[in-house]
Motif scaffolding. Structure first.
Motif, PDB file in Angstrom:
ATOM      1  N   LEU A 167      11.896  12.004  -5.404  1.00  0.00           N
ATOM      2  CA  LEU A 167      11.417  11.156  -6.486  1.00  0.00           C
ATOM      3  C   LEU A 167      11.611  11.811  -7.847  1.00  0.00           C
ATOM      4  CD1 LEU A 167       8.304   9.725  -4.709  1.00  0.00           C
ATOM      5  CD2 LEU A 167      10.088   8.347  -5.791  1.00  0.00           C
ATOM      6  N   LYS A 168      11.896  10.961  -8.831  1.00  0.00           N
ATOM      7  CA  LYS A 168      12.116  11.399 -10.197  1.00  0.00           C
ATOM      8  C   LYS A 168      11.096  10.725 -11.110  1.00  0.00           C
ATOM      9  CE  LYS A 168      17.113  11.418  -9.280  1.00  0.00           C
ATOM     10  NZ  LYS A 168      18.434  10.869  -9.707  1.00  0.00           N
ATOM     11  N   PRO A 169      10.828  11.317 -12.272  1.00  0.00           N
ATOM     12  CA  PRO A 169       9.893  10.679 -13.207  1.00  0.00           C
ATOM     13  C   PRO A 169      10.311   9.252 -13.564  1.00  0.00           C
ATOM     14  CG  PRO A 169      10.246  12.946 -13.856  1.00  0.00           C
ATOM     15  CD  PRO A 169      11.203  12.676 -12.719  1.00  0.00           C
ATOM     16  N   GLU A 170      11.600   8.995 -13.617  1.00  0.00           N
ATOM     17  CA  GLU A 170      12.069   7.640 -13.956  1.00  0.00           C
ATOM     18  C   GLU A 170      11.826   6.624 -12.837  1.00  0.00           C
ATOM     19  OE1 GLU A 170      13.796  10.514 -14.161  1.00  0.00           O
ATOM     20  OE2 GLU A 170      15.924  10.212 -13.603  1.00  0.00           O
ATOM     21  N   ASP A 171      11.359   7.079 -11.679  1.00  0.00           N
ATOM     22  CA  ASP A 171      10.966   6.156 -10.614  1.00  0.00           C
ATOM     23  C   ASP A 171       9.547   5.615 -10.834  1.00  0.00           C
ATOM     24  OD1 ASP A 171      12.617   8.344  -8.322  1.00  0.00           O
ATOM     25  OD2 ASP A 171      13.353   6.398  -9.050  1.00  0.00           O
ATOM     26  N   THR A 172       8.856   6.132 -11.819  1.00  0.00           N
ATOM     27  CA  THR A 172       7.500   5.677 -12.110  1.00  0.00           C
ATOM     28  C   THR A 172       7.490   4.200 -12.483  1.00  0.00           C
ATOM     29  OG1 THR A 172       6.757   7.862 -12.837  1.00  0.00           O
ATOM     30  CG2 THR A 172       5.533   5.960 -13.666  1.00  0.00           C
ATOM     31  N   SER A 227       0.859  -1.185   0.000  1.00  0.00           N
ATOM     32  CA  SER A 227       0.000   0.000   0.000  1.00  0.00           C
ATOM     33  C   SER A 227       0.896   1.237   0.000  1.00  0.00           C
ATOM     34  CB  SER A 227      -0.926   0.016   1.216  1.00  0.00           C
ATOM     35  OG  SER A 227      -0.163   0.041   2.412  1.00  0.00           O
ATOM     36  N   GLY A 228       0.275   2.387  -0.281  1.00  0.00           N
ATOM     37  CA  GLY A 228       1.017   3.640  -0.192  1.00  0.00           C
ATOM     38  C   GLY A 228       1.420   4.264  -1.515  1.00  0.00           C
ATOM     39  N   GLY A 229       1.137   3.580  -2.616  1.00  0.00           N
ATOM     40  CA  GLY A 229       1.471   4.159  -3.906  1.00  0.00           C
ATOM     41  C   GLY A 229       0.566   5.338  -4.234  1.00  0.00           C
ATOM     42  N   GLY A 230       0.922   6.041  -5.312  1.00  0.00           N
ATOM     43  CA  GLY A 230       0.098   7.165  -5.727  1.00  0.00           C
ATOM     44  C   GLY A 230       0.818   8.051  -6.715  1.00  0.00           C
ATOM     45  N   LEU A 231       0.267   9.232  -6.906  1.00  0.00           N
ATOM     46  CA  LEU A 231       0.809  10.218  -7.832  1.00  0.00           C
ATOM     47  C   LEU A 231       1.498  11.317  -7.028  1.00  0.00           C
ATOM     48  CD1 LEU A 231       1.024  11.537 -10.669  1.00  0.00           C
ATOM     49  CD2 LEU A 231      -1.233  12.553 -10.232  1.00  0.00           C
ATOM     50  N   VAL A 232       2.716  11.639  -7.418  1.00  0.00           N
ATOM     51  CA  VAL A 232       3.477  12.658  -6.706  1.00  0.00           C
ATOM     52  C   VAL A 232       4.297  13.442  -7.719  1.00  0.00           C
ATOM     53  CG1 VAL A 232       5.431  11.111  -6.262  1.00  0.00           C
ATOM     54  CG2 VAL A 232       5.031  13.054  -4.747  1.00  0.00           C
ATOM     55  N   GLN A 233       4.565  14.690  -7.410  1.00  0.00           N
ATOM     56  CA  GLN A 233       5.404  15.503  -8.284  1.00  0.00           C
ATOM     57  C   GLN A 233       6.880  15.179  -8.073  1.00  0.00           C
ATOM     58  OE1 GLN A 233       4.336  19.635  -7.563  1.00  0.00           O
ATOM     59  NE2 GLN A 233       2.928  19.597  -9.294  1.00  0.00           N
ATOM     60  N   GLN A 263       1.066   1.052  -7.655  1.00  0.00           N
ATOM     61  CA  GLN A 263       1.539   1.969  -8.686  1.00  0.00           C
ATOM     62  C   GLN A 263       2.102   3.240  -8.057  1.00  0.00           C
ATOM     63  OE1 GLN A 263       1.468   1.714 -12.272  1.00  0.00           O
ATOM     64  NE2 GLN A 263       2.719   3.557 -12.100  1.00  0.00           N
ATOM     65  N   VAL A 264       3.275   3.622  -8.528  1.00  0.00           N
ATOM     66  CA  VAL A 264       3.887   4.899  -8.169  1.00  0.00           C
ATOM     67  C   VAL A 264       4.097   5.684  -9.453  1.00  0.00           C
ATOM     68  CG1 VAL A 264       5.947   6.033  -7.266  1.00  0.00           C
ATOM     69  CG2 VAL A 264       5.014   4.023  -6.101  1.00  0.00           C
ATOM     70  N   THR A 265       3.533   6.879  -9.502  1.00  0.00           N
ATOM     71  CA  THR A 265       3.667   7.729 -10.677  1.00  0.00           C
ATOM     72  C   THR A 265       4.255   9.073 -10.245  1.00  0.00           C
ATOM     73  OG1 THR A 265       1.752   6.694 -11.723  1.00  0.00           O
ATOM     74  CG2 THR A 265       2.481   8.808 -12.624  1.00  0.00           C
ATOM     75  N   VAL A 266       5.362   9.444 -10.873  1.00  0.00           N
ATOM     76  CA  VAL A 266       6.032  10.697 -10.552  1.00  0.00           C
ATOM     77  C   VAL A 266       5.925  11.618 -11.762  1.00  0.00           C
ATOM     78  CG1 VAL A 266       8.163  11.774  -9.767  1.00  0.00           C
ATOM     79  CG2 VAL A 266       7.640   9.425  -9.089  1.00  0.00           C
ATOM     80  N   SER A 267       5.268  12.738 -11.575  1.00  0.00           N
ATOM     81  CA  SER A 267       5.078  13.679 -12.673  1.00  0.00           C
ATOM     82  C   SER A 267       6.203  14.713 -12.688  1.00  0.00           C
ATOM     83  CB  SER A 267       3.731  14.377 -12.544  1.00  0.00           C
ATOM     84  OG  SER A 267       3.686  15.138 -11.351  1.00  0.00           O
ATOM     85  N   SER A 268       6.521  15.163 -13.880  1.00  0.00           N
ATOM     86  CA  SER A 268       7.618  16.139 -14.012  1.00  0.00           C
ATOM     87  C   SER A 268       7.119  17.564 -13.928  1.00  0.00           C
ATOM     88  CB  SER A 268       8.334  15.923 -15.348  1.00  0.00           C
ATOM     89  OG  SER A 268       7.422  16.028 -16.416  1.00  0.00           O
TER      90      SER A 268
END
Length: 125
Positions: free
Chosen positions: A86-91, A7-13, A120-125
């Protein structure tokens, strides 16, 4: 066999932080190396971090060293992955995994016999 639920995934900048948690069931948890792996679309699953059964020794992929921290709480049957800067490439989809053989460390996917469903972990740029 150890059952695992992440648990704990999500969308982050980019530059932000997330903390992943992995709840484990099974009596052998405290004797197993625990790891985190990730898989991005179109890529193979790759090692991120691992921690031995005592929690004293940790291992990290070069790509996350200095940014991610793995920890465990054997009393609660929990494993954590604190992800900073976090970096976008960590997505990717992040998977928690338990080692196959008690009291044996490892960082290869073949060293781990129990896997969670992924978060899912999504890192936006």
């Amino acid at each position: 066999q150890v059952q695992l639920v992440e648990s704990g995934g999500g969308l982050v900048q980019a530059g932000g932080s997330l903390r992943l948690s992995c709840a484990a069931s099974g009596r052998t948890f405290s004797s197993k190396v625990m790891g985190w792996f990730r898989q991005a679309p179109g890529k193979e699953r790759e090692f991120v971090a691992a921690i031995n059964w005592t929690g004293v020794t940790t291992y990290y992929a070069d790509s996350v060293k200095g940014r991610f921290i793995i920890s465990r709480d054997n009393a609660k049957n929990m494993v954590y992955l604190q992800m900073n800067s976090l970096k976008p490439e960590d997505t990717a989809v992040y998977y928690c995994a338990a080692g196959t053989i008690p009291y044996r460390t490892g960082t290869l996917t073949s060293d781990f016999g129990s896997w969670g469903q992924g978060t899912q972990v999504t890192v936006s740029s």
